[in-house]
Design an enzyme around this catalytic site. Structure first.
Site, PDB file in Angstrom:
ATOM      1  N   ASP A 112       0.864  -1.167   0.000  1.00 37.62           N
ATOM      2  CA  ASP A 112       0.000   0.000   0.000  1.00 37.62           C
ATOM      3  C   ASP A 112       0.911   1.229   0.000  1.00 37.62           C
ATOM      4  O   ASP A 112       1.786   1.351   0.862  1.00 37.62           O
ATOM      5  CB  ASP A 112      -0.880  -0.011   1.267  1.00 37.62           C
ATOM      6  CG  ASP A 112      -1.924   1.084   1.223  1.00 37.62           C
ATOM      7  OD1 ASP A 112      -1.606   2.204   0.755  1.00 37.62           O
ATOM      8  OD2 ASP A 112      -3.062   0.830   1.650  1.00 37.62           O
TER       9      ASP A 112
ATOM     10  N   ASP B 219      -7.912   5.012  -7.717  1.00 37.21           N
ATOM     11  CA  ASP B 219      -9.230   4.809  -7.101  1.00 37.21           C
ATOM     12  C   ASP B 219      -9.770   6.142  -6.580  1.00 37.21           C
ATOM     13  O   ASP B 219      -9.040   6.892  -5.921  1.00 37.21           O
ATOM     14  CB  ASP B 219      -9.110   3.815  -5.939  1.00 37.21           C
ATOM     15  CG  ASP B 219      -8.734   2.414  -6.422  1.00 37.21           C
ATOM     16  OD1 ASP B 219      -8.870   2.158  -7.643  1.00 37.21           O
ATOM     17  OD2 ASP B 219      -8.302   1.589  -5.605  1.00 37.21           O
TER      18      ASP B 219
ATOM     19  N   THR C  61      -3.304   3.295 -20.753  1.00 34.54           N
ATOM     20  CA  THR C  61      -3.355   2.248 -19.728  1.00 34.54           C
ATOM     21  C   THR C  61      -4.573   1.360 -20.045  1.00 34.54           C
ATOM     22  O   THR C  61      -5.404   1.707 -20.890  1.00 34.54           O
ATOM     23  CB  THR C  61      -3.514   2.854 -18.317  1.00 34.54           C
ATOM     24  OG1 THR C  61      -4.869   3.266 -18.143  1.00 34.54           O
ATOM     25  CG2 THR C  61      -2.591   4.032 -18.102  1.00 34.54           C
TER      26      THR C  61
ATOM     27  N   GLU D  25      -7.609   3.412 -19.295  1.00 33.09           N
ATOM     28  CA  GLU D  25      -7.757   4.505 -20.269  1.00 33.09           C
ATOM     29  C   GLU D  25      -8.396   3.990 -21.551  1.00 33.09           C
ATOM     30  O   GLU D  25      -9.280   4.622 -22.124  1.00 33.09           O
ATOM     31  CB  GLU D  25      -6.370   5.094 -20.553  1.00 33.09           C
ATOM     32  CG  GLU D  25      -6.372   6.290 -21.488  1.00 33.09           C
ATOM     33  CD  GLU D  25      -4.986   6.936 -21.549  1.00 33.09           C
ATOM     34  OE1 GLU D  25      -4.080   6.507 -20.807  1.00 33.09           O
ATOM     35  OE2 GLU D  25      -4.821   7.872 -22.342  1.00 33.09           O
TER      36      GLU D  25
HETATM   37  N1  SAM Z   1      -3.287   2.120 -13.396  1.00 35.73           N
HETATM   38  C1  SAM Z   1      -4.068   1.038 -13.964  1.00 35.73           C
HETATM   39  C2  SAM Z   1      -4.770   1.511 -15.204  1.00 35.73           C
HETATM   40  O1  SAM Z   1      -4.840   2.739 -15.421  1.00 35.73           O
HETATM   41  O2  SAM Z   1      -5.229   0.675 -15.981  1.00 35.73           O
HETATM   42  C3  SAM Z   1      -5.047   0.470 -12.933  1.00 35.73           C
HETATM   43  C4  SAM Z   1      -6.105   1.417 -12.444  1.00 35.73           C
HETATM   44  S1  SAM Z   1      -7.086   0.711 -11.128  1.00 35.73           S
HETATM   45  C5  SAM Z   1      -8.518   1.652 -11.157  1.00 35.73           C
HETATM   46  C6  SAM Z   1      -6.271   1.347  -9.666  1.00 35.73           C
HETATM   47  C7  SAM Z   1      -5.221   0.387  -9.118  1.00 35.73           C
HETATM   48  O3  SAM Z   1      -4.537   1.033  -8.061  1.00 35.73           O
HETATM   49  C8  SAM Z   1      -5.783  -0.873  -8.545  1.00 35.73           C
HETATM   50  O4  SAM Z   1      -5.115  -1.999  -9.097  1.00 35.73           O
HETATM   51  C9  SAM Z   1      -5.569  -0.755  -7.041  1.00 35.73           C
HETATM   52  O5  SAM Z   1      -5.369  -2.005  -6.415  1.00 35.73           O
HETATM   53  C10 SAM Z   1      -4.325   0.127  -7.001  1.00 35.73           C
HETATM   54  N2  SAM Z   1      -4.203   0.924  -5.775  1.00 35.73           N
HETATM   55  C11 SAM Z   1      -5.149   1.724  -5.248  1.00 35.73           C
HETATM   56  N3  SAM Z   1      -4.717   2.319  -4.125  1.00 35.73           N
HETATM   57  C12 SAM Z   1      -3.446   1.883  -3.941  1.00 35.73           C
HETATM   58  C13 SAM Z   1      -2.454   2.131  -2.951  1.00 35.73           C
HETATM   59  N4  SAM Z   1      -2.713   2.923  -1.899  1.00 35.73           N
HETATM   60  N5  SAM Z   1      -1.254   1.533  -3.066  1.00 35.73           N
HETATM   61  C14 SAM Z   1      -1.007   0.693  -4.119  1.00 35.73           C
HETATM   62  N6  SAM Z   1      -1.908   0.410  -5.083  1.00 35.73           N
HETATM   63  C15 SAM Z   1      -3.107   1.001  -5.005  1.00 35.73           C
END
Ligand code: SAM
Length: 212
Positions: free
Chosen positions: A95, A117, A192, A195
């Site tokens: 995290d 997120d 991405t 995206e």
């Molecule tokens: N970046 C990718 C894309 O644009 O296709 C994935 C987007 S997805 C909505 C957001 C990702 O961020 C998820 O896989 C989630 O598990 C990760 N994530 C969210 N908060 C996080 C944190 N605090 N630390 C690490 N990863 C995190």
């Protein structure tokens, strides 16, 4: 992104060459992992990692580190690495709240945040990767000339992020509310997974670049 839990994913990650175990032990030593002094760019919340792997393939003189919270998601990225290995990329399952435990001041040159997120409830605002709390963490690991690049299709999150850039005392170096129709900011854009999905639905993509 939270894929269905995949049994054995934690174990698979623990044994993987590209996934760094106990990353806090590498604080200040990341260049040794890569065996060179190239700049380090990171993506927080990299999902399945296509964006970062494309960058790594195109830029052999930059080292990339992908950070992802969930092992089931990270496993997908690791599976892709087995098919097409790259030596200038590594992954960490963690995290990002504790990111200052793993990088020293100045160790990172660029931070990518893609389709982070949104955490829509106000009481969760500090969990957003573009909150002032996260900018304070980025301040502690980023070189002075470094920057944060953020893309999203979420207007509320983007407006919030602009406000947080200002509150954190950072400077806006670039900003668009329609990346795919912005001739300047689209240069070199790498899509991405999210995206591609959201832009194919007709959603405009927002992008900002911030530095101190
Ligand atoms: N970046 C990718 C894309 O644009 O296709 C994935 C987007 S997805 C909505 C957001 C990702 O961020 C998820 O896989 C989630 O598990 C990760 N994530 C969210 N908060 C996080 C944190 N605090 N630390 C690490 N990863 C995190």
């Amino acid at each position: 992104m939270r894929l269905r839990n995949i049994p054995g994913s934690r174990e698979a990650i623990a044994e993987n060459h590209w996934c760094i175990q106990e990353p806090e032990h590498q604080k200040g030593n990341w260049h040794q992992i890569f065996g060179n002094n190239h700049p380090i760019h990171i993506e927080i919340g990299m999902g399945k990692g296509r964006f970062l792997m494309t960058l790594a393939r195109e830029n052999p003189n930059i080292n990339y580190i992908g950070i992802e919270k969930y092992s089931s998601v990270l496993l997908r990225a690791l599976q892709k690495m087995e098919e097409a290995p790259l030596e200038n990329i590594r992954f960490i399952r963690m995290d990002a709240e504790t990111i200052t435990d793993i990088f020293l001041q100045d160790e990172v040159t660029k931070i990518y945040l893609n389709f982070s997120d949104p955490w829509p409830k106000d009481r969760h605002a500090k969990r957003r990767l573009t909150s002032r709390q996260f900018f304070a963490r980025y301040h502690l690991i980023l070189q002075q000339e470094g920057c944060v690049e953020f893309k999203t299709d979420n207007q509320d999150l983007f407006d919030f992020s602009l406000e947080e850039v200002r509150e954190a005392g950072w400077r806006l170096d670039g900003c668009t509310r329609d990346l795919h129709h912005d001739e300047k900011m689209i240069q070199g854009n790498i899509m991405t997974e999210y995206e591609e999905r959201f832009s194919s639905m007709g959603n405009p993509i927002y992008k900002l670049i911030a530095s101190r």
